[in-house]
Design a protein around this motif. Structure first.
Motif: not given
Length: 323
Positions: A54-58, A73-84
């Protein structure tokens, strides 16, 4: 002086409209805890297995089209990574994700399969943020934080607007009176606080990583200790919440609780048996708080099940335990 864009409820509603245009609502399940029927929002059933889409799309759709060719560019352990990665793929944008080397393999593999470039790093304090900032500057790309960003907060809050509509569809005329949500950096919790201004907000974190709870109680931001204990909740290992998320939750008088690892495993098993869904440790902490008696169930309560990206072996071990 740089003016930082602030998240707003209007922004949350805009995000909800964007998300509704491309994704179906995630299911709202009902089950009893201690004799009270509670609603569970299954964000674990998103296309990437978590609410972060949701946040990645917005955020990515807010990037000017002239800038999109340089990517994000993003930094994440996984879920935000997949969203972006998912949002970037849908928009035809390059994406680079800085991930800790010990991130769950299922999340790393999924990020790669969505077309993103993955740069590994140590989980040390501030390391991935610094690497991501350097890469974004070098490439002229947009840096997309996992929670310290107004668009990301608004996007995550769209789950609240969606759930509110579902409450109405189910004929629950009193609406959502209390939200219990997992919390890492607070992007989801802050978004929910904006989306549902009349609901009480309780954030739930793993023991030792409950920096938002301690911050809300202190009235200023408290960091997680350097010697914070190991936790299965990789998605909630945030050492310091952001001023943006803290301010929103503080203004709403949000409260917080912490849950133990054994309580989280119990919640994962409960979700499998009662909701028939797979939930990762970080996604199960809100359920854990209710089962452990740290939050009292009540009518009109919404519990967020934030993610379901589990390591198969670790999840099988959890289901096979009895603690």
């Amino acid at each position: 002086m740089t003016i930082v864009r602030q998240p707003t409820r209007a922004g949350v509603r805009d995000a909800a409209a964007k998300v509704a245009a491309i994704l179906p609502p995630t299911p709202l399940f009902f089950a009893e805890i201690k004799g009270v029927e509670v609603a569970f929002k299954a964000e674990s059933l998103q296309p990437i297995g978590a609410f972060k889409i949701r946040g990645a799309w917005h955020r990515l759709t807010a990037i000017d089209e002239s800038q999109r060719s340089k990517g994000v560019v993003a930094f994440s352990s996984g879920n935000h990574a997949q969203g972006v990665a998912w949002a970037a793929r849908e928009l035809g944008m390059p994406a680079v994700i800085v991930m800790p080397e010990d991130a769950p393999r299922v999340k790393r593999d999924s990020t790669l399969s969505l077309g993103a470039e993955v740069v590994g790093c140590d989980r040390g304090k501030g390391v991935r943020e610094k690497i991501a900032a350097h890469l974004a500057h070098a490439r002229g790309a947009v840096l997309v934080p996992s929670f310290d960003d107004a668009w990301v907060i608004e996007g995550q809050g769209s789950v609240g607007i969606e759930a509110e509509d579902q409450f109405e569809e189910f004929g629950l005329d009193d609406g959502i009176v209390h939200v219990v949500t997992p919390c890492g950096g607070g992007g989801l919790a802050a978004g929910l606080a904006l989306a549902l201004p009349d609901a009480a907000i309780t954030v739930v974190e793993p023991e030792g990583w409950d920096d938002m709870r301690r911050s809300l109680e202190a009235g200023w931001i408290e960091e997680a200790a350097d010697e914070a204990p190991p936790t299965a909740c990789d998605s909630l290992q945030t050492r310091r919440v952001s001023q943006l998320t803290f301010d929103v939750l503080s203004r709403r008088s949000a409260t917080g609780v912490a849950v133990a690892e054994a309580e989280i495993r119990t919640a994962q098993r409960w979700a499998a048996h009662n909701l028939r869904i797979v939930v990762e440790p970080g996604g199960a902490v809100a359920i854990a708080a209710l089962l452990a008696g740290k939050v009292t169930p009540e009518e009109g309560m919404l519990v967020i099940v934030s993610g379901g990206n589990v390591d198969a072996d670790a999840y099988a071990a959890v289901l096979g335990r009895d603690d």
